[in-house]
Design a protein around this motif. Structure first.
Motif, mmCIF file in Angstrom:
data_model
loop_
_atom_site.group_PDB
_atom_site.id
_atom_site.type_symbol
_atom_site.label_atom_id
_atom_site.label_comp_id
_atom_site.label_asym_id
_atom_site.label_seq_id
_atom_site.Cartn_x
_atom_site.Cartn_y
_atom_site.Cartn_z
ATOM 1 N N LYS A 37 0.813 -1.208 0.000
ATOM 2 C CA LYS A 37 0.000 0.000 0.000
ATOM 3 C C LYS A 37 0.848 1.261 0.000
ATOM 4 O O LYS A 37 0.543 2.228 -0.714
ATOM 5 C CB LYS A 37 -0.936 -0.008 1.211
ATOM 6 C CG LYS A 37 -1.857 1.195 1.278
ATOM 7 C CD LYS A 37 -2.742 1.154 2.518
ATOM 8 C CE LYS A 37 -3.617 2.406 2.605
ATOM 9 N NZ LYS A 37 -4.445 2.393 3.832
ATOM 10 N N PRO B 60 -5.613 6.408 -6.787
ATOM 11 C CA PRO B 60 -6.634 6.316 -5.725
ATOM 12 C C PRO B 60 -6.974 4.871 -5.406
ATOM 13 O O PRO B 60 -7.009 4.007 -6.289
ATOM 14 C CB PRO B 60 -7.843 7.051 -6.328
ATOM 15 C CG PRO B 60 -7.648 6.942 -7.801
ATOM 16 C CD PRO B 60 -6.174 6.964 -8.045
ATOM 17 N N LEU B 61 -7.262 4.616 -4.139
ATOM 18 C CA LEU B 61 -7.639 3.265 -3.719
ATOM 19 C C LEU B 61 -8.986 2.857 -4.301
ATOM 20 O O LEU B 61 -9.294 1.662 -4.365
ATOM 21 C CB LEU B 61 -7.686 3.199 -2.189
ATOM 22 C CG LEU B 61 -6.337 3.325 -1.462
ATOM 23 C CD1 LEU B 61 -6.546 3.366 0.048
ATOM 24 C CD2 LEU B 61 -5.420 2.167 -1.817
ATOM 25 N N GLU B 62 -9.791 3.822 -4.734
ATOM 26 C CA GLU B 62 -11.097 3.491 -5.295
ATOM 27 C C GLU B 62 -10.983 2.744 -6.625
ATOM 28 O O GLU B 62 -11.938 2.126 -7.089
ATOM 29 C CB GLU B 62 -11.928 4.773 -5.509
ATOM 30 C CG GLU B 62 -12.361 5.461 -4.218
ATOM 31 C CD GLU B 62 -11.221 6.218 -3.556
ATOM 32 O OE1 GLU B 62 -10.189 6.450 -4.235
ATOM 33 O OE2 GLU B 62 -11.343 6.558 -2.367
ATOM 34 N N ASN B 63 -9.788 2.781 -7.236
ATOM 35 C CA ASN B 63 -9.622 2.145 -8.546
ATOM 36 C C ASN B 63 -9.448 0.626 -8.458
ATOM 37 O O ASN B 63 -9.552 -0.060 -9.465
ATOM 38 C CB ASN B 63 -8.404 2.733 -9.267
ATOM 39 C CG ASN B 63 -8.660 4.157 -9.741
ATOM 40 O OD1 ASN B 63 -9.758 4.687 -9.566
ATOM 41 N ND2 ASN B 63 -7.660 4.779 -10.340
ATOM 42 N N SER C 59 -10.125 -3.335 -7.479
ATOM 43 C CA SER C 59 -11.260 -4.247 -7.325
ATOM 44 C C SER C 59 -11.171 -4.936 -5.971
ATOM 45 O O SER C 59 -10.104 -5.383 -5.557
ATOM 46 C CB SER C 59 -11.232 -5.292 -8.440
ATOM 47 O OG SER C 59 -12.170 -6.309 -8.195
ATOM 48 N N ARG C 60 -12.287 -5.024 -5.285
ATOM 49 C CA ARG C 60 -12.281 -5.574 -3.920
ATOM 50 C C ARG C 60 -12.493 -7.081 -3.892
ATOM 51 O O ARG C 60 -12.432 -7.697 -2.838
ATOM 52 C CB ARG C 60 -13.385 -4.912 -3.095
ATOM 53 C CG ARG C 60 -13.287 -3.406 -3.051
ATOM 54 C CD ARG C 60 -12.130 -2.914 -2.221
ATOM 55 N NE ARG C 60 -12.008 -1.459 -2.246
ATOM 56 C CZ ARG C 60 -11.177 -0.772 -1.474
ATOM 57 N NH1 ARG C 60 -10.391 -1.435 -0.645
ATOM 58 N NH2 ARG C 60 -11.105 0.528 -1.562
#
Length: 448
Positions: free
Chosen positions: A17, A26-29, A31-32
């Motif tokens: 990280k 950004p961490l929003e990019n 996939s979880r």
């Protein structure tokens, strides 16, 4: 990017990280939807997610630009990035860990990346400093699988994406006076089935072998291995190879053991003579093999067919109860034909010896073993049993029928004198690893 660990044993690329944030991404990019990673001790580390990134390896003009899949992990590490097998295969890289060198082809020629020995050493020292165990990301593997066959392997970054864990088992003591002699059975069985299974295993405890002394071997009236040497080939006596002191000592220990259990005997004036080859086993102990290259060339191929693996796996899926069994040193339970024993002669510093039993490395040994199991399990194969060489699986469509199917199999073992390895057997489970696949009543799944 510095401090990149190149690990051909890793099945995933990993970026930590701290390094990911420095890329201003950004961490929003990410996939979880990713599977967790499991440490040696069984602790779980959940990646933040995964992302496809454009990566350039090397320096222009000798460089490669690729898009690769990377896991983002929030853990402390002495590295910023772990370059795993997916990228190494994608760029067709060759890695020399001894020289800390990575080479791969480019349109401008072969690119060469050299690592820094001081940086590698400092990263390793930093990695091995005491820290919180749950923060250690390097050396992670899937649940219920060994990270490496060497328990003291200092290699870092062995990361494998976790698959579905195997079913839990429990150990059952067969002899109260010998608590170390156990077999494994599935957990969560109904009480009547569990009690009946334990009683059945204790009644048939003689089919298991805990040492070579418990393994008398299969009668030559049932089967023996014949070499069938082509007379057109002249016998070959290999030139003696000189080994170091460590190998010589390991060879003497192995020869003494084989002599004591009757697997080999001394021989004089052999026509065929081969050299022993000492190789390291995954636990760093020595394994003695024999170089039967010349002898195998003189032996015609045995065309006895082996079963089709996909057909065996398909016929096993969908059964409620499964028991996996493995023979104790299976090949060694079959004796060599008396006329062919001296042809397996090998030389040591202490004399010449030949095998009385079927050794590993000979041509057609798999066909001979398959011929044996097809013969003795002819009434069960395809009905309640599947066998591929020394891998045996008893299957039951209904869990309640499994004890009867096991008893039928144990009766065959008793009649023919074949012995099982209790450490590699597991009885009455709903899911088992068979020929590289996970089979269960649900169907067939990939081996994680």
């Amino acid at each position: 990017m510095h401090k990149v660990l190149v690990d051909g044993g890793s099945s995933a690329n990993i970026i930590f990280k701290s390094a990911y944030l420095k890329l201003d991404l950004p961490l929003e990019n990410i996939s979880r939807t990713v599977n967790p990673l499991i440490r040696f001790s069984g602790e779980t580390v959940q990646p933040l997610g995964s992302i496809w990134l454009n990566v350039e390896v090397g320096q222009y003009p000798r460089s490669r630009k690729i898009s690769t899949h990377i896991l983002v992990v929030d853990c402390e590490s002495s590295y910023k990035f772990i370059l795993g097998r997916p990228t190494l295969c994608q760029i067709k890289a060759c890695v020399c860990y001894h020289l800390l060198t990575l080479k791969f082809p480019t349109t401008a020629g072969v690119a060469s990346i050299r690592g820094s020995q001081p940086m590698a050493r400092s990263s390793y020292v930093q990695k091995t400093k005491p820290r919180q165990p749950h923060r250690d990301v390097c050396n992670m593997v899937t649940g219920n699988t060994a990270a490496t066959d060497r328990p003291d392997d200092p290699r870092e970054g062995a990361v494998i994406i976790q698959g579905k864990p195997q079913e839990e088992v429990e150990s059952i003591i067969l002899f109260p006076e010998k608590p170390d002699r156990t077999v494994k059975i599935g957990t969560g069985l109904p009480v009547p089935l569990r009690d009946g299974l334990i009683r059945l295993l204790k009644e048939n405890a003689s089919v298991f072998a805990w040492s070579y002394a418990d393994m008398p071997g299969i009668s030559t009236k049932i089967i023996s291995h014949k070499l069938g040497i082509d007379p057109a080939y002249r016998p070959v006596r290999q030139k003696r190879r000189i080994g170091d002191q460590e190998r010589c000592e390991a060879m003497k220990v192995e020869v003494d053991k084989l002599l004591s259990i009757g697997f080999i005997r001394e021989v004089q004036y052999p026509q065929w003579l081969a050299n022993p080859v000492l190789v390291k086993k995954p636990n760093w102990k020595w394994r003695m093999c024999i170089d039967f290259t010349d002898l195998n060339k003189a032996c015609p191929k045995d065309s006895f067919p082996l079963p089709r693996i996909e057909q065996l796996v398909n016929s096993t899926a969908g059964h409620e109860a499964l028991s996996f069994m493995d023979a104790y040193s299976g090949y060694n339970q079959i004796k060599l034909d008396l006329e062919d024993q001296e042809h397996t002669s090998f030389m040591t510093d202490h004399g010449l010896y030949c095998y009385n039993v079927l050794p590993f490395g000979l041509k057609n040994v798999g066909a001979t073993y398959q011929r044996l199991v097809n013969r003795i399990f002819s009434r069960q194969i395809g009905r309640t049993m599947e066998v591929y060489v020394d891998d045996m699986l008893v299957k039951s469509l209904k869990q309640g029928d499994h004890l009867a199917d096991l008893q039928e199999t144990f009766s065959v073992f008793q009649d023919y004198g074949m012995k099982l390895n209790p450490e590699k057997c597991v009885f009455c489970v709903g899911e088992v690893k068979f020929l590289g696949f996970m089979v269960s009543h649900r169907g067939i799944e990939a081996n994680p």
